[in-house]
Design a protein around this motif. Structure first.
Motif, PDB file in Angstrom:
ATOM      1  N   GLU A   1       0.825  -1.204   0.000  1.00  0.00           N
ATOM      2  CA  GLU A   1       0.000   0.000   0.000  1.00  0.00           C
ATOM      3  C   GLU A   1       0.862   1.258   0.000  1.00  0.00           C
ATOM      4  OE1 GLU A   1      -3.888   1.666   2.355  1.00  0.00           O
ATOM      5  OE2 GLU A   1      -2.377   0.613   3.534  1.00  0.00           O
ATOM      6  N   GLY A   2       1.913   1.259   0.820  1.00  0.00           N
ATOM      7  CA  GLY A   2       2.803   2.419   0.876  1.00  0.00           C
ATOM      8  C   GLY A   2       3.512   2.678  -0.439  1.00  0.00           C
ATOM      9  N   ALA A   3       3.860   1.622  -1.157  1.00  0.00           N
ATOM     10  CA  ALA A   3       4.508   1.794  -2.461  1.00  0.00           C
ATOM     11  C   ALA A   3       3.559   2.487  -3.442  1.00  0.00           C
ATOM     12  CB  ALA A   3       4.957   0.439  -3.007  1.00  0.00           C
ATOM     13  N   ILE A   4       2.305   2.071  -3.450  1.00  0.00           N
ATOM     14  CA  ILE A   4       1.298   2.723  -4.312  1.00  0.00           C
ATOM     15  C   ILE A   4       1.124   4.178  -3.904  1.00  0.00           C
ATOM     16  CG2 ILE A   4      -1.209   2.829  -4.734  1.00  0.00           C
ATOM     17  CD1 ILE A   4      -0.093   0.700  -6.453  1.00  0.00           C
ATOM     18  N   ASN A   5       1.001   4.414  -2.604  1.00  0.00           N
ATOM     19  CA  ASN A   5       0.744   5.772  -2.112  1.00  0.00           C
ATOM     20  C   ASN A   5       1.915   6.717  -2.318  1.00  0.00           C
ATOM     21  OD1 ASN A   5      -1.796   4.987  -1.271  1.00  0.00           O
ATOM     22  ND2 ASN A   5      -1.174   4.624   0.845  1.00  0.00           N
ATOM     23  N   ASN A   6       3.120   6.185  -2.474  1.00  0.00           N
ATOM     24  CA  ASN A   6       4.311   7.023  -2.624  1.00  0.00           C
ATOM     25  C   ASN A   6       4.895   6.944  -4.034  1.00  0.00           C
ATOM     26  OD1 ASN A   6       4.966   8.184   0.158  1.00  0.00           O
ATOM     27  ND2 ASN A   6       4.460   6.052   0.580  1.00  0.00           N
ATOM     28  N   SER A   7       4.033   6.662  -5.006  1.00  0.00           N
ATOM     29  CA  SER A   7       4.477   6.589  -6.401  1.00  0.00           C
ATOM     30  C   SER A   7       3.330   7.007  -7.301  1.00  0.00           C
ATOM     31  CB  SER A   7       4.914   5.155  -6.744  1.00  0.00           C
ATOM     32  OG  SER A   7       3.787   4.309  -6.853  1.00  0.00           O
ATOM     33  N   ARG A   8       3.609   6.962  -8.593  1.00  0.00           N
ATOM     34  CA  ARG A   8       2.583   7.231  -9.597  1.00  0.00           C
ATOM     35  C   ARG A   8       2.103   5.935 -10.250  1.00  0.00           C
ATOM     36  NH1 ARG A   8       6.306  11.506 -10.260  1.00  0.00           N
ATOM     37  NH2 ARG A   8       5.356  13.503  -9.757  1.00  0.00           N
ATOM     38  N   ALA A   9       2.591   4.810  -9.753  1.00  0.00           N
ATOM     39  CA  ALA A   9       2.250   3.508 -10.335  1.00  0.00           C
ATOM     40  C   ALA A   9       0.834   3.082  -9.949  1.00  0.00           C
ATOM     41  CB  ALA A   9       3.253   2.453  -9.884  1.00  0.00           C
ATOM     42  N   GLN A  10       0.311   2.153 -10.733  1.00  0.00           N
ATOM     43  CA  GLN A  10      -1.022   1.622 -10.466  1.00  0.00           C
ATOM     44  C   GLN A  10      -0.988   0.252  -9.793  1.00  0.00           C
ATOM     45  OE1 GLN A  10      -0.170   2.623 -13.814  1.00  0.00           O
ATOM     46  NE2 GLN A  10      -0.792   4.684 -13.191  1.00  0.00           N
ATOM     47  N   ILE A  11       0.125  -0.487  -9.931  1.00  0.00           N
ATOM     48  CA  ILE A  11       0.236  -1.789  -9.273  1.00  0.00           C
ATOM     49  C   ILE A  11       1.569  -1.877  -8.530  1.00  0.00           C
ATOM     50  CG2 ILE A  11      -1.338  -3.025 -10.805  1.00  0.00           C
ATOM     51  CD1 ILE A  11       1.085  -4.222 -12.240  1.00  0.00           C
ATOM     52  N   SER A  12       1.524  -2.616  -7.418  1.00  0.00           N
ATOM     53  CA  SER A  12       2.744  -2.760  -6.616  1.00  0.00           C
ATOM     54  C   SER A  12       2.878  -4.188  -6.136  1.00  0.00           C
ATOM     55  CB  SER A  12       2.707  -1.832  -5.394  1.00  0.00           C
ATOM     56  OG  SER A  12       1.757  -2.291  -4.448  1.00  0.00           O
ATOM     57  N   VAL A  13       4.117  -4.516  -5.774  1.00  0.00           N
ATOM     58  CA  VAL A  13       4.395  -5.763  -5.091  1.00  0.00           C
ATOM     59  C   VAL A  13       5.367  -5.465  -3.965  1.00  0.00           C
ATOM     60  CG1 VAL A  13       6.358  -6.513  -6.534  1.00  0.00           C
ATOM     61  CG2 VAL A  13       4.906  -8.228  -5.398  1.00  0.00           C
ATOM     62  N   SER A  14       5.191  -6.182  -2.850  1.00  0.00           N
ATOM     63  CA  SER A  14       6.118  -6.042  -1.726  1.00  0.00           C
ATOM     64  C   SER A  14       6.617  -7.413  -1.318  1.00  0.00           C
ATOM     65  CB  SER A  14       5.433  -5.358  -0.540  1.00  0.00           C
ATOM     66  OG  SER A  14       4.413  -6.176  -0.011  1.00  0.00           O
ATOM     67  N   VAL A  15       7.841  -7.424  -0.787  1.00  0.00           N
ATOM     68  CA  VAL A  15       8.485  -8.665  -0.362  1.00  0.00           C
ATOM     69  C   VAL A  15       9.215  -8.416   0.950  1.00  0.00           C
ATOM     70  CG1 VAL A  15      10.096 -10.478  -1.015  1.00  0.00           C
ATOM     71  CG2 VAL A  15       8.899  -9.220  -2.796  1.00  0.00           C
ATOM     72  N   THR A  16       8.931  -9.253   1.948  1.00  0.00           N
ATOM     73  CA  THR A  16       9.656  -9.181   3.209  1.00  0.00           C
ATOM     74  C   THR A  16       9.776 -10.600   3.762  1.00  0.00           C
ATOM     75  OG1 THR A  16       9.740  -8.175   5.422  1.00  0.00           O
ATOM     76  CG2 THR A  16       7.532  -8.608   4.529  1.00  0.00           C
ATOM     77  N   GLY A  17      10.996 -11.002   4.074  1.00  0.00           N
ATOM     78  CA  GLY A  17      11.179 -12.374   4.512  1.00  0.00           C
ATOM     79  C   GLY A  17      12.520 -12.620   5.157  1.00  0.00           C
ATOM     80  N   VAL A  18      12.776 -13.888   5.419  1.00  0.00           N
ATOM     81  CA  VAL A  18      14.025 -14.327   6.029  1.00  0.00           C
ATOM     82  C   VAL A  18      14.779 -15.143   4.982  1.00  0.00           C
ATOM     83  CG1 VAL A  18      15.098 -15.525   7.967  1.00  0.00           C
ATOM     84  CG2 VAL A  18      12.834 -14.477   8.261  1.00  0.00           C
ATOM     85  N   ALA A  19      15.784 -14.531   4.376  1.00  0.00           N
ATOM     86  CA  ALA A  19      16.546 -15.201   3.316  1.00  0.00           C
ATOM     87  C   ALA A  19      17.711 -16.021   3.867  1.00  0.00           C
ATOM     88  CB  ALA A  19      17.056 -14.178   2.302  1.00  0.00           C
ATOM     89  N   GLY A  20      18.080 -15.767   5.106  1.00  0.00           N
ATOM     90  CA  GLY A  20      19.156 -16.543   5.720  1.00  0.00           C
ATOM     91  C   GLY A  20      20.537 -16.062   5.326  1.00  0.00           C
ATOM     92  N   PRO A  21      21.569 -16.749   5.728  1.00  0.00           N
ATOM     93  CA  PRO A  21      21.490 -18.056   6.357  1.00  0.00           C
ATOM     94  C   PRO A  21      21.034 -18.005   7.811  1.00  0.00           C
ATOM     95  CG  PRO A  21      23.782 -17.421   6.172  1.00  0.00           C
ATOM     96  CD  PRO A  21      22.964 -16.355   5.477  1.00  0.00           C
ATOM     97  N   GLY A  22      21.215 -16.892   8.480  1.00  0.00           N
ATOM     98  CA  GLY A  22      20.755 -16.767   9.863  1.00  0.00           C
ATOM     99  C   GLY A  22      19.480 -15.966   9.921  1.00  0.00           C
ATOM    100  N   GLY A  23      19.067 -15.634  11.132  1.00  0.00           N
ATOM    101  CA  GLY A  23      17.921 -14.764  11.336  1.00  0.00           C
ATOM    102  C   GLY A  23      16.598 -15.471  11.486  1.00  0.00           C
ATOM    103  N   GLY A  24      16.561 -16.766  11.234  1.00  0.00           N
ATOM    104  CA  GLY A  24      15.317 -17.500  11.360  1.00  0.00           C
ATOM    105  C   GLY A  24      15.020 -17.877  12.802  1.00  0.00           C
ATOM    106  N   THR A  25      13.737 -18.091  13.077  1.00  0.00           N
ATOM    107  CA  THR A  25      13.274 -18.579  14.379  1.00  0.00           C
ATOM    108  C   THR A  25      12.294 -19.726  14.119  1.00  0.00           C
ATOM    109  OG1 THR A  25      11.334 -17.137  14.487  1.00  0.00           O
ATOM    110  CG2 THR A  25      13.422 -16.230  15.341  1.00  0.00           C
ATOM    111  N   SER A  26      11.805 -20.346  15.170  1.00  0.00           N
ATOM    112  CA  SER A  26      10.834 -21.431  14.977  1.00  0.00           C
ATOM    113  C   SER A  26       9.539 -20.913  14.355  1.00  0.00           C
ATOM    114  CB  SER A  26      10.549 -22.145  16.302  1.00  0.00           C
ATOM    115  OG  SER A  26      10.042 -21.235  17.246  1.00  0.00           O
ATOM    116  N   LEU A  27       9.151 -19.689  14.689  1.00  0.00           N
ATOM    117  CA  LEU A  27       7.939 -19.103  14.124  1.00  0.00           C
ATOM    118  C   LEU A  27       8.173 -18.478  12.753  1.00  0.00           C
ATOM    119  CD1 LEU A  27       6.351 -17.408  17.275  1.00  0.00           C
ATOM    120  CD2 LEU A  27       5.654 -19.530  16.136  1.00  0.00           C
TER     121      LEU A  27
END
Length: 162
Positions: free
Chosen positions: A88-114
């Motif tokens: 939503e923030g990408a749409i609101n801070n641009s002139r584009a009509q469609i957006s995609v967002s990605v947030t995750g744990v790529a590793g190798p560290g930083g992961g948890t059981s959850l």
């Protein structure tokens, strides 16, 4: 640089957006700008690709995309609410009509059981439409493979927003 199959997917996406007169904006964390890099690898993409945000830190998610700090505090950066807010923030801070967002744990560290290595949350938005979310558990495939699979999935989500 990118696998040929990804380049072909990006070319199809750009063509579909061109036909639909839609511009794209990306909001990337664990992919670190790879989606934007792939799209701009293709000559002529500037008529479709509007801009990209690489918001790796929590502060940049707040500052650049307007992700509420309480969402990050309550759910963590790798979560459905944050992925939705990034799209939503990408749409609101641009002139584009469609957006995609990605947030995750790529590793190798930083992961948890959850939130194990390989967990990636995606958001996609289109102006005037409902924001969608999907999570993928790619598993601990290694950082590069998780990031490439994330780029591929993000392209698929963008195609669905057309």
């Amino acid at each position: 640089m990118f696998p040929r199959s990804l380049v072909q997917m990006a070319e199809l996406l750009l063509g579909d957006c061109r036909d639909a007169r839609l511009n794209i904006v990306t909001a990337e964390s664990c992919t670190g700008g790879l989606i934007a890099g792939l799209l701009t690898e293709i000559p002529g993409s500037s008529d479709v690709f509007e801009r990209g945000f690489v918001t790796y830190s929590n502060e940049s998610k707040r500052d650049c995309l307007g992700v509420p700090g309480d969402l990050i505090a309550d759910f963590g950066a790798v979560s459905e609410p944050v992925a939705r807010a990034m799209a939503e923030g990408a749409i609101n801070n641009s002139r584009a009509q469609i957006s995609v967002s990605v947030t995750g744990v790529a590793g190798p560290g930083g992961g948890t059981s959850l939130k194990p290595v390989g967990l990636v949350h995606f958001g996609a938005a289109r102006r005037g439409a409902k924001i969608i979310h999907e999570a993928q558990r790619f598993g601990d495939l290694g950082r590069e493979e998780i990031r490439i699979k994330s780029v591929e999935f993000a392209l698929e989500m963008l195609r669905r927003m057309i």
